[in-house]
Design a protein around this motif. Structure first.
Motif, PDB file in Angstrom:
ATOM      1  N   THR A  56      -2.184 -26.188  -3.399  1.00  0.00           N
ATOM      2  CA  THR A  56      -2.892 -25.736  -4.519  1.00  0.00           C
ATOM      3  C   THR A  56      -2.978 -24.208  -4.454  1.00  0.00           C
ATOM      4  OG1 THR A  56      -5.207 -25.635  -3.269  1.00  0.00           O
ATOM      5  CG2 THR A  56      -4.510 -27.479  -4.694  1.00  0.00           C
ATOM      6  N   VAL A  57      -3.524 -23.605  -5.558  1.00  0.00           N
ATOM      7  CA  VAL A  57      -3.385 -22.000  -5.563  1.00  0.00           C
ATOM      8  C   VAL A  57      -4.808 -21.729  -6.178  1.00  0.00           C
ATOM      9  CG1 VAL A  57      -2.366 -20.203  -6.992  1.00  0.00           C
ATOM     10  CG2 VAL A  57      -0.871 -22.004  -6.259  1.00  0.00           C
ATOM     11  N   ASP A  58      -5.153 -20.832  -5.560  1.00  0.00           N
ATOM     12  CA  ASP A  58      -6.420 -19.837  -5.944  1.00  0.00           C
ATOM     13  C   ASP A  58      -6.715 -20.123  -7.296  1.00  0.00           C
ATOM     14  OD1 ASP A  58      -8.089 -17.644  -6.815  1.00  0.00           O
ATOM     15  OD2 ASP A  58      -7.628 -16.511  -4.996  1.00  0.00           O
ATOM     16  N   PRO A  59      -8.155 -20.274  -7.617  1.00  0.00           N
ATOM     17  CA  PRO A  59      -8.662 -20.755  -8.871  1.00  0.00           C
ATOM     18  C   PRO A  59      -8.620 -19.638 -10.039  1.00  0.00           C
ATOM     19  CG  PRO A  59     -10.344 -20.896  -7.256  1.00  0.00           C
ATOM     20  CD  PRO A  59      -9.352 -20.749  -6.625  1.00  0.00           C
ATOM     21  N   TRP A  60      -8.437 -18.449  -9.464  1.00  0.00           N
ATOM     22  CA  TRP A  60      -8.131 -17.063 -10.342  1.00  0.00           C
ATOM     23  C   TRP A  60      -7.539 -17.525 -11.784  1.00  0.00           C
ATOM     24  CZ3 TRP A  60      -7.319 -13.002  -6.289  1.00  0.00           C
ATOM     25  CH2 TRP A  60      -8.455 -12.670  -5.423  1.00  0.00           C
ATOM     26  N   GLU A  61      -6.433 -18.403 -11.404  1.00  0.00           N
ATOM     27  CA  GLU A  61      -5.541 -18.966 -12.328  1.00  0.00           C
ATOM     28  C   GLU A  61      -4.992 -20.210 -12.029  1.00  0.00           C
ATOM     29  OE1 GLU A  61      -4.238 -17.794 -15.370  1.00  0.00           O
ATOM     30  OE2 GLU A  61      -5.649 -16.006 -15.416  1.00  0.00           O
ATOM     31  N   GLU A  62      -4.695 -20.999 -13.104  1.00  0.00           N
ATOM     32  CA  GLU A  62      -4.219 -22.314 -12.946  1.00  0.00           C
ATOM     33  C   GLU A  62      -3.069 -22.124 -12.571  1.00  0.00           C
ATOM     34  OE1 GLU A  62      -4.577 -26.291 -12.477  1.00  0.00           O
ATOM     35  OE2 GLU A  62      -6.276 -24.925 -13.271  1.00  0.00           O
ATOM     36  N   GLY A  63      -2.518 -22.912 -11.581  1.00  0.00           N
ATOM     37  CA  GLY A  63      -0.827 -22.989 -11.213  1.00  0.00           C
ATOM     38  C   GLY A  63      -0.349 -24.035 -11.434  1.00  0.00           C
ATOM     39  N   GLY A  64       1.094 -23.906 -11.310  1.00  0.00           N
ATOM     40  CA  GLY A  64       2.000 -25.185 -11.561  1.00  0.00           C
ATOM     41  C   GLY A  64       1.935 -26.115 -10.394  1.00  0.00           C
ATOM     42  N   SER A  65       3.020 -26.859 -10.140  1.00  0.00           N
ATOM     43  CA  SER A  65       2.929 -27.866  -8.776  1.00  0.00           C
ATOM     44  C   SER A  65       4.198 -27.585  -8.191  1.00  0.00           C
ATOM     45  CB  SER A  65       2.583 -29.016  -9.499  1.00  0.00           C
ATOM     46  OG  SER A  65       3.714 -29.741 -10.368  1.00  0.00           O
ATOM     47  N   ILE A  66       4.374 -27.957  -6.972  1.00  0.00           N
ATOM     48  CA  ILE A  66       5.639 -28.068  -6.259  1.00  0.00           C
ATOM     49  C   ILE A  66       5.827 -29.228  -5.534  1.00  0.00           C
ATOM     50  CG2 ILE A  66       5.864 -25.607  -6.041  1.00  0.00           C
ATOM     51  CD1 ILE A  66       4.542 -25.628  -3.366  1.00  0.00           C
ATOM     52  N   SER A  67       6.822 -29.863  -4.941  1.00  0.00           N
ATOM     53  CA  SER A  67       6.865 -31.039  -4.144  1.00  0.00           C
ATOM     54  C   SER A  67       8.303 -30.655  -3.322  1.00  0.00           C
ATOM     55  CB  SER A  67       7.058 -32.057  -5.178  1.00  0.00           C
ATOM     56  OG  SER A  67       8.277 -32.061  -5.855  1.00  0.00           O
ATOM     57  N   GLY A  68       8.091 -31.572  -2.254  1.00  0.00           N
ATOM     58  CA  GLY A  68       9.272 -31.287  -1.321  1.00  0.00           C
ATOM     59  C   GLY A  68       9.225 -32.638  -0.424  1.00  0.00           C
ATOM     60  N   LYS A  69      10.302 -32.882  -0.041  1.00  0.00           N
ATOM     61  CA  LYS A  69      10.429 -33.943   1.260  1.00  0.00           C
ATOM     62  C   LYS A  69      10.892 -33.481   2.602  1.00  0.00           C
ATOM     63  CE  LYS A  69      11.426 -38.201   2.565  1.00  0.00           C
ATOM     64  NZ  LYS A  69      10.424 -38.319   3.791  1.00  0.00           N
ATOM     65  N   PRO A  70       9.392 -33.117   3.256  1.00  0.00           N
ATOM     66  CA  PRO A  70       9.651 -32.916   4.815  1.00  0.00           C
ATOM     67  C   PRO A  70      10.443 -33.563   5.845  1.00  0.00           C
ATOM     68  CG  PRO A  70       7.422 -32.734   4.006  1.00  0.00           C
ATOM     69  CD  PRO A  70       8.255 -33.441   3.115  1.00  0.00           C
ATOM     70  N   GLU A  71      11.079 -33.055   6.710  1.00  0.00           N
ATOM     71  CA  GLU A  71      11.993 -33.848   7.635  1.00  0.00           C
ATOM     72  C   GLU A  71      11.695 -33.338   9.264  1.00  0.00           C
ATOM     73  OE1 GLU A  71      16.021 -33.063   6.527  1.00  0.00           O
ATOM     74  OE2 GLU A  71      15.743 -34.112   4.489  1.00  0.00           O
ATOM     75  N   GLN A  72      12.050 -34.367   9.862  1.00  0.00           N
ATOM     76  CA  GLN A  72      11.805 -34.070  11.243  1.00  0.00           C
ATOM     77  C   GLN A  72      13.316 -33.606  11.782  1.00  0.00           C
ATOM     78  OE1 GLN A  72      10.523 -37.227  13.696  1.00  0.00           O
ATOM     79  NE2 GLN A  72      11.488 -36.557  15.568  1.00  0.00           N
ATOM     80  N   GLY A  73      13.358 -32.638  12.532  1.00  0.00           N
ATOM     81  CA  GLY A  73      14.373 -31.731  13.181  1.00  0.00           C
ATOM     82  C   GLY A  73      14.488 -30.544  12.568  1.00  0.00           C
ATOM     83  N   ALA A  74      15.103 -29.696  13.284  1.00  0.00           N
ATOM     84  CA  ALA A  74      15.457 -28.097  12.740  1.00  0.00           C
ATOM     85  C   ALA A  74      16.526 -27.874  13.050  1.00  0.00           C
ATOM     86  CB  ALA A  74      14.558 -27.300  13.404  1.00  0.00           C
ATOM     87  N   GLU A  75      17.502 -26.879  12.393  1.00  0.00           N
ATOM     88  CA  GLU A  75      18.718 -26.387  12.708  1.00  0.00           C
ATOM     89  C   GLU A  75      18.890 -26.146  14.266  1.00  0.00           C
ATOM     90  OE1 GLU A  75      20.078 -23.216  10.201  1.00  0.00           O
ATOM     91  OE2 GLU A  75      18.235 -22.219  10.393  1.00  0.00           O
ATOM     92  N   ALA A  76      20.258 -26.146  14.533  1.00  0.00           N
ATOM     93  CA  ALA A  76      20.476 -25.790  15.997  1.00  0.00           C
ATOM     94  C   ALA A  76      19.968 -24.471  16.328  1.00  0.00           C
ATOM     95  CB  ALA A  76      21.825 -26.253  16.390  1.00  0.00           C
ATOM     96  N   PHE A  77      20.790 -23.500  15.358  1.00  0.00           N
ATOM     97  CA  PHE A  77      20.445 -21.966  15.587  1.00  0.00           C
ATOM     98  C   PHE A  77      19.996 -21.250  14.313  1.00  0.00           C
ATOM     99  CE2 PHE A  77      23.544 -23.499  18.856  1.00  0.00           C
ATOM    100  CZ  PHE A  77      22.890 -23.030  19.960  1.00  0.00           C
ATOM    101  N   THR A  78      19.002 -20.520  14.561  1.00  0.00           N
ATOM    102  CA  THR A  78      18.823 -19.785  13.419  1.00  0.00           C
ATOM    103  C   THR A  78      19.335 -18.252  13.389  1.00  0.00           C
ATOM    104  OG1 THR A  78      16.621 -20.774  12.865  1.00  0.00           O
ATOM    105  CG2 THR A  78      16.868 -18.660  11.779  1.00  0.00           C
ATOM    106  N   VAL A  79      20.163 -17.988  12.526  1.00  0.00           N
ATOM    107  CA  VAL A  79      20.924 -16.592  12.917  1.00  0.00           C
ATOM    108  C   VAL A  79      20.523 -15.506  11.743  1.00  0.00           C
ATOM    109  CG1 VAL A  79      23.187 -15.710  13.068  1.00  0.00           C
ATOM    110  CG2 VAL A  79      22.768 -17.717  14.016  1.00  0.00           C
ATOM    111  N   LYS A  80      20.271 -14.546  12.061  1.00  0.00           N
ATOM    112  CA  LYS A  80      19.995 -13.215  11.081  1.00  0.00           C
ATOM    113  C   LYS A  80      20.720 -12.040  11.358  1.00  0.00           C
ATOM    114  CE  LYS A  80      16.522 -15.658   9.096  1.00  0.00           C
ATOM    115  NZ  LYS A  80      16.798 -16.136   7.851  1.00  0.00           N
TER     116      LYS A  80
END
Length: 548
Positions: free
Chosen positions: A296-320
């Motif tokens: 949820t988002v702070d009630p100062w303003e009504e926000g939209g909605s988001i959705s997602g599918k979390p997964e177990q596991g992470a990429e082997a290497f994070t490179v920057k």
């Protein structure tokens, strides 16, 4: 998941008292309306600016009369606020409209009501100090008329709101992750995909919260952010984090480890707006992470909605990409002649400074190699043998896990390198104290240097003496293939297999440039090599766990 409406702290300043007409006003011919300041801060946030910790802020009064336009640092003594320079401020005319801006933290720059200012957040917000350093609050009252705008007590109420976005992350884990000593099983948590630098256009902002996001321009590459671990409840099996983000719309990936198991969750099109708090609640079961609670988002303003599918596991290497180039230090190098005028010495090789003309116009390692095929018979090259080598050694400041290399060269015939070779060393330190400042300046062309060949040979002998004590291991090379198509980048990223099987970890990088063998038809050139900039990538996390 839905957006969570959650209250962010507004920072309210009841300020700027004005006096009645004062015949002793130091400004002749104008009413003596001195501006005085008091503050009140409403604190609803665990970290950031609060009543107790707000000790200074910037105040801008924008008038078309320069005498009555101000940019002052306001400081607090006890409960009273005054200008840091102790000089009074005055309204020119209480019937005249002015722009009033208050903001924190204070900037010493020359600012006015039309300025654009940098408002950046820290990538590392793992401490309360890091969160506070990322908090930026501001208020703007455009066209403010003191005569009608002051309250009954003759004071101007100034309400500074949070210009950034706040993000709360709560992770609940199942019983089988419980630790015997009731310790927190959560290891690192990071957030990828968010920009950390932005510009606020004070002139374009109308002062409303709704328009604040539009006046903020995120203008950097996305970085890995480390939130502040704000709470741990062993009984509820819940770990809480928070951080402050630049307002933006982005795909943000949250990665964390619990008891050695990596998890990740991505919010696609996450809308982070100025002055709002977004709370993300994640819950883990044996099949992975589920979003069974609202976002949820702070009630100062009504926000939209988001959705997602979390997964177990992470990429082997994070490179920057490594972006801390101003912190890199010159150790030693071959001579960098100043062929083209201006400062193109080795010291700016990695700075990325733009000059007139093409990008990176003033940041070259430029090194003369041999006599060109069309040079006059009487021309004698200044060096021979080992003194012809073109190279530089850079101190990265700390040992980095290298994940990629790159360089840029110009294709102006006689200045293209055919091959750039990159080397690493296991040396913890390199002592270059035998090279004096004068000798260093000669090498990198920061001195008035008349081309003393013997002097260069003397200092290069010192460079070779240092270099001969080190063991360099080649980690990769880049080849232009004789491509003369103007400015061009050449890059190589190491594969996951290379990162896993033979990781390169080094504090120092040596780059050697090999000249292209020109055909006879090339003509009247002194053959040499030039490099505009080098690039490095590093590993920031392995399997979701940050690496140092």
């Amino acid at each position: 998941m839905k957006k969570v409406l959650f209250m962010l702290p507004a920072v309210t300043l009841a300020t700027l008292a004005s006096c009645s007409s004062d015949e002793s006003s130091p400004v002749a011919g104008t009413p003596g309306n001195e501006i005085r300041v008091t503050t009140e801060v409403m604190d609803l946030s665990r970290a950031g600016h609060t009543t107790d910790n707000l000790t200074s802020f910037g105040l801008i009064i924008g008038s078309d009369n320069e005498i009555f336009s101000y940019h002052k640092q306001m400081t607090k003594a006890g409960t009273e606020w005054s200008a840091a320079d102790a000089a009074p401020m005055y309204w020119e005319d209480q019937a005249k409209a002015v722009d009033v801006i208050a903001y924190a933290p204070y900037r010493a720059d020359e600012l006015n009501s039309k300025s654009k200012i940098e408002i950046d957040v820290e990538a590392d917000q793992s401490t309360e100090e890091g969160v506070k350093a990322s908090d930026f609050i501001a208020m703007k009252k455009p066209g403010f008329v003191p005569q009608s705008g002051l309250n009954a007590e003759g004071k101007l109420a100034v309400a500074m709101a949070h210009m950034m976005s706040k993000v709360y992350i709560n992770v609940e884990y199942p019983e089988f992750y419980d630790q015997a000593d009731a310790a927190n099983p959560m290891q690192s948590l990071t957030v990828d995909g968010l920009k950390v630098n932005a510009t606020l256009d004070l002139g374009a902002w109308d002062g409303t919260r709704e328009a604040a996001t539009l006046a903020i321009d995120p203008n950097s590459a996305a970085e890995t952010m480390t939130p502040y671990a704000s709470g741990f409840d062993a009984a509820a099996r819940k770990v809480s984090y928070e951080f402050i983000a630049v307002p933006q719309t982005a795909n943000a990936e949250i990665k964390f480890m619990i008891a050695g198991t990596p998890y990740s969750w991505t919010a696609t099109g996450l809308d982070l707006r100025s002055g709002y708090a977004t709370t993300i609640n994640l819950s883990i079961d044996k099949t992975g992470v589920s979003t069974d609670k609202d976002v949820t988002v702070d009630p100062w303003e009504e926000g939209g909605s988001i959705s997602g599918k979390p997964e177990q596991g992470a990429e082997a290497f994070t490179v920057k990409e490594m972006t801390n180039k101003p912190d890199w230090q010159w150790v030693y190098s071959s001579q960098s002649p100043n062929f083209w005028g201006g400062d193109r010495g080795i010291k700016n090789l990695w700075d990325g400074v733009s000059g007139e003309g093409p990008a990176l116009d003033h940041c070259w390692l430029s090194h003369e190699i041999v006599k060109g095929t069309g040079m006059a018979a009487e021309y004698q090259p200044p060096f021979e043998g080992r003194y012809l080598e073109a190279f530089c050694v850079i101190d990265l400041g700390k040992t980095e896990w290298i994940a990629g290399i790159g360089a840029i060269t110009s294709g102006f015939g006689d200045t293209t390198w055919e091959r750039a070779e990159f080397y690493a060393t296991d040396a913890a330190t390199i002592d270059n104290s035998s090279i004096s400042e004068q000798e260093r300046g000669n090498l990198i062309c920061s001195n008035e240097f008349a081309g003393d060949v013997n002097g260069i040979k003397t200092v290069m002998d010192k460079v070779f003496a240092i270099d001969d004590q080190l063991t360099w291991t080649k980690i990769g090379e880049l080849s232009t293939g004789g491509d003369f198509s103007a400015w061009k980048e050449y890059r190589k990223d190491f594969s996951e297999a290379e990162l896993d099987a033979s990781p390169v970890k080094t504090r120092y990088i040596k780059v050697v440039f090999v000249p292209y063998a020109y055909p006879q038809a090339v003509g009247n050139y002194c053959e040499r090599v030039s490099c505009g900039e080098i690039y490095l990538k590093h590993v920031t996390a392995k399997a979701g766990v940050a690496v140092d």
